[in-house]
Design a protein around this motif. Structure first.
Motif, PDB file in Angstrom:
ATOM      1  N   TYR A  89       0.849  -1.180   0.000  1.00  0.00           N
ATOM      2  CA  TYR A  89       0.000   0.000   0.000  1.00  0.00           C
ATOM      3  C   TYR A  89       0.888   1.235   0.000  1.00  0.00           C
ATOM      4  O   TYR A  89       1.985   1.241   0.583  1.00  0.00           O
TER       5      TYR A  89
ATOM      6  N   GLY B 200      -4.504   9.219   1.811  1.00  0.00           N
ATOM      7  CA  GLY B 200      -4.949   7.996   2.458  1.00  0.00           C
ATOM      8  C   GLY B 200      -4.131   6.793   2.013  1.00  0.00           C
ATOM      9  O   GLY B 200      -3.062   6.919   1.419  1.00  0.00           O
ATOM     10  N   LEU B 201      -4.660   5.615   2.277  1.00  0.00           N
ATOM     11  CA  LEU B 201      -3.973   4.365   1.954  1.00  0.00           C
ATOM     12  C   LEU B 201      -4.500   3.823   0.636  1.00  0.00           C
ATOM     13  O   LEU B 201      -5.673   3.524   0.502  1.00  0.00           O
TER      14      LEU B 201
ATOM     15  N   LEU C  77       4.826   6.955   2.438  1.00  0.00           N
ATOM     16  CA  LEU C  77       5.098   5.809   3.297  1.00  0.00           C
ATOM     17  C   LEU C  77       4.558   4.584   2.574  1.00  0.00           C
ATOM     18  O   LEU C  77       3.391   4.558   2.174  1.00  0.00           O
TER      19      LEU C  77
ATOM     20  N   LEU D  95       3.613   0.779   2.882  1.00  0.00           N
ATOM     21  CA  LEU D  95       3.302  -0.224   3.895  1.00  0.00           C
ATOM     22  C   LEU D  95       3.116  -1.579   3.245  1.00  0.00           C
ATOM     23  O   LEU D  95       2.451  -1.719   2.217  1.00  0.00           O
TER      24      LEU D  95
ATOM     25  N   ASN E  99      -9.350 -12.233   4.980  1.00  0.00           N
ATOM     26  CA  ASN E  99      -8.403 -11.242   4.465  1.00  0.00           C
ATOM     27  C   ASN E  99      -7.938 -10.288   5.549  1.00  0.00           C
ATOM     28  O   ASN E  99      -7.806  -9.081   5.329  1.00  0.00           O
TER      29      ASN E  99
ATOM     30  N   GLN F 279      -5.350  -8.522   7.383  1.00  0.00           N
ATOM     31  CA  GLN F 279      -3.994  -8.165   6.988  1.00  0.00           C
ATOM     32  C   GLN F 279      -3.257  -7.525   8.156  1.00  0.00           C
ATOM     33  O   GLN F 279      -3.797  -6.653   8.852  1.00  0.00           O
TER      34      GLN F 279
ATOM     35  N   PHE G 217       0.177  -5.456   9.284  1.00  0.00           N
ATOM     36  CA  PHE G 217       1.064  -4.513   8.616  1.00  0.00           C
ATOM     37  C   PHE G 217       2.440  -4.420   9.261  1.00  0.00           C
ATOM     38  O   PHE G 217       2.591  -4.600  10.472  1.00  0.00           O
ATOM     39  N   GLY G 218       3.398  -4.090   8.427  1.00  0.00           N
ATOM     40  CA  GLY G 218       4.734  -3.784   8.881  1.00  0.00           C
ATOM     41  C   GLY G 218       4.870  -2.313   9.219  1.00  0.00           C
ATOM     42  O   GLY G 218       3.911  -1.547   9.082  1.00  0.00           O
ATOM     43  N   PRO G 219       6.062  -1.894   9.642  1.00  0.00           N
ATOM     44  CA  PRO G 219       6.277  -0.506  10.072  1.00  0.00           C
ATOM     45  C   PRO G 219       6.403   0.488   8.925  1.00  0.00           C
ATOM     46  O   PRO G 219       6.356   1.689   9.155  1.00  0.00           O
TER      47      PRO G 219
ATOM     48  N   PHE H   3     -13.036  -3.743   9.133  1.00  0.00           N
ATOM     49  CA  PHE H   3     -11.889  -3.695  10.040  1.00  0.00           C
ATOM     50  C   PHE H   3     -11.706  -2.284  10.577  1.00  0.00           C
ATOM     51  O   PHE H   3     -12.086  -1.300   9.944  1.00  0.00           O
TER      52      PHE H   3
ATOM     53  N   TYR I 148      -8.286  -0.153  12.096  1.00  0.00           N
ATOM     54  CA  TYR I 148      -6.853  -0.141  12.362  1.00  0.00           C
ATOM     55  C   TYR I 148      -6.491   1.166  13.047  1.00  0.00           C
ATOM     56  O   TYR I 148      -7.105   2.201  12.809  1.00  0.00           O
TER      57      TYR I 148
ATOM     58  N   GLN J  41      -3.219   3.798  13.667  1.00  0.00           N
ATOM     59  CA  GLN J  41      -1.890   4.160  13.189  1.00  0.00           C
ATOM     60  C   GLN J  41      -1.299   5.210  14.122  1.00  0.00           C
ATOM     61  O   GLN J  41      -1.580   6.398  13.990  1.00  0.00           O
TER      62      GLN J  41
ATOM     63  N   GLY K 284       3.795   5.051  12.645  1.00  0.00           N
ATOM     64  CA  GLY K 284       3.431   4.726  11.263  1.00  0.00           C
ATOM     65  C   GLY K 284       2.866   3.339  11.044  1.00  0.00           C
ATOM     66  O   GLY K 284       2.186   3.112  10.052  1.00  0.00           O
ATOM     67  N   GLU K 285       3.150   2.414  11.913  1.00  0.00           N
ATOM     68  CA  GLU K 285       2.686   1.042  11.701  1.00  0.00           C
ATOM     69  C   GLU K 285       1.189   0.926  11.965  1.00  0.00           C
ATOM     70  O   GLU K 285       0.683   1.405  12.961  1.00  0.00           O
ATOM     71  N   LEU K 286       0.465   0.283  11.077  1.00  0.00           N
ATOM     72  CA  LEU K 286      -0.967   0.065  11.255  1.00  0.00           C
ATOM     73  C   LEU K 286      -1.183  -1.109  12.205  1.00  0.00           C
ATOM     74  O   LEU K 286      -0.693  -2.205  11.967  1.00  0.00           O
TER      75      LEU K 286
ATOM     76  N   PHE L 251      -3.800  -3.676  13.885  1.00  0.00           N
ATOM     77  CA  PHE L 251      -5.126  -4.265  13.726  1.00  0.00           C
ATOM     78  C   PHE L 251      -5.884  -4.200  15.049  1.00  0.00           C
ATOM     79  O   PHE L 251      -5.357  -4.559  16.102  1.00  0.00           O
TER      80      PHE L 251
ATOM     81  N   PHE M 159      -8.264   4.108  11.119  1.00  0.00           N
ATOM     82  CA  PHE M 159      -8.782   3.803   9.796  1.00  0.00           C
ATOM     83  C   PHE M 159      -9.820   2.693   9.876  1.00  0.00           C
ATOM     84  O   PHE M 159      -9.621   1.679  10.546  1.00  0.00           O
TER      85      PHE M 159
ATOM     86  N   LEU N  64      -7.757  -4.310   0.808  1.00  0.00           N
ATOM     87  CA  LEU N  64      -8.548  -3.577   1.784  1.00  0.00           C
ATOM     88  C   LEU N  64      -8.819  -2.191   1.212  1.00  0.00           C
ATOM     89  O   LEU N  64      -7.916  -1.543   0.701  1.00  0.00           O
TER      90      LEU N  64
ATOM     91  N   PHE O 203      -9.711   1.400   2.295  1.00  0.00           N
ATOM     92  CA  PHE O 203      -9.646   2.189   3.522  1.00  0.00           C
ATOM     93  C   PHE O 203     -10.432   3.489   3.403  1.00  0.00           C
ATOM     94  O   PHE O 203     -10.540   4.082   2.326  1.00  0.00           O
TER      95      PHE O 203
ATOM     96  N   GLN P  97     -10.544   7.535   4.718  1.00  0.00           N
ATOM     97  CA  GLN P  97      -9.480   8.541   4.732  1.00  0.00           C
ATOM     98  C   GLN P  97      -8.814   8.676   6.095  1.00  0.00           C
ATOM     99  O   GLN P  97      -7.782   9.325   6.212  1.00  0.00           O
TER     100      GLN P  97
END
Lengths: 115, 120
Positions: free
Chosen positions: A35, A42-43, A88, A90, A102, A104, A106-108, B35, B37, B39, B43-45, B47, B91, B108, B110, B112
């Motif tokens: 992403y 946004g993402l 960024l 992700l 599904n 998911q 996430f990493g940093p 979902f 999330y 943040q 920065g890491e999302l 869950f 999010f 996914l 998302f 905003q």
């Protein structure tokens, strides 16, 4: 259990260069997602890999590409970098087909700056 | 096409206040997953929760609770007695099953995001 890892943490490039971002999924996960989170946008979904195959891609130009290795880790390559690629990035992983939800994880992230 | 709307761009509260983050979604699928999330500044999302479309039970986890209403396509998130550590961007996201196919396949979608700031 180790989470999703990404490298590098930060990456600074100049316009026209290529960037390579790396991601290692949670052990046992076969799906990797990328992403982009640009300021104010946004993402945005970039790519989805599962079992080494590209399964879906978002609305991004072909200079965004990637691959998934036999160990399920993944690389995202961005060619001919433009200023607006600064964002960024992700990476997320999920169990893949074994999990219908599904979900998911996430990493940093990798912060890419294009000068 | 799927769409998620978080109408609140920013919310500011004082510690110990309750706060509700709104999420409205659009999908043509009859089976889908929602979902939330978090943040933080790192920065890491992170869950928080998953809700299936066929399970409209509300859920509470500590100070967090979620209200899923299929009739209004909403999946709102409430933090009770907010704390400074709750400050983050939140999010809401939507996903369809893997076997649904189509352009939303695997991703996914998302909203905003809502920036929550909790002041001491």
């Amino acid at each position: 259990e180790a989470g999703v890892t990404q490298s590098p943490t930060h990456l600074i490039k100049t316009r026209g260069q290529q960037a390579t971002l790396r991601c290692s999924p949670i052990s046992g996960h076969t799906s990797v997602y990328w992403y982009q989170q640009a300021l104010g946008l946004g993402l945005q979904f970039l790519l989805w890999y599962d079992e080494g195959e590209e399964r879906n891609r978002g609305n991004f130009p072909p200079r965004f590409s990637g691959r998934q290795f036999p160990n399920y880790s993944s690389e995202l390559n961005v060619n001919a970098l433009e200023l607006e690629d600064s964002a960024l990035y992700l990476c997320a992983s999920s169990p893949g087909w074994d999990s219908p939800y599904n979900e998911q994880f996430f990493g940093p992230g990798t912060r890419l700056t294009v000068l | 096409a799927q769409k998620v709307t978080q109408a609140q761009t920013e919310i500011s509260v004082v510690e110990k206040e309750d706060v509700t983050l709104d999420c409205v979604y659009e999908t043509r699928d009859t089976t889908y997953y929602l979902f939330w999330y978090k943040q933080p500044p790192s920065g890491e999302l992170v869950f928080l929760i998953r809700r299936n479309s066929f399970d409209e039970q509300n859920e509470i986890s500590g100070r967090y609770s979620w209200n899923f209403q299929k009739s209004t396509s909403s999946f709102n998130f409430t933090i009770t007695a907010s704390q400074v550590v709750d400050s983050a961007v939140y999010f809401c996201a939507l996903s369809e099953p893997f076997n649904a196919g189509g352009t939303s396949y695997g991703k996914l979608t998302f909203g905003q995001g809502t920036i929550l700031t909790v002041h001491p």
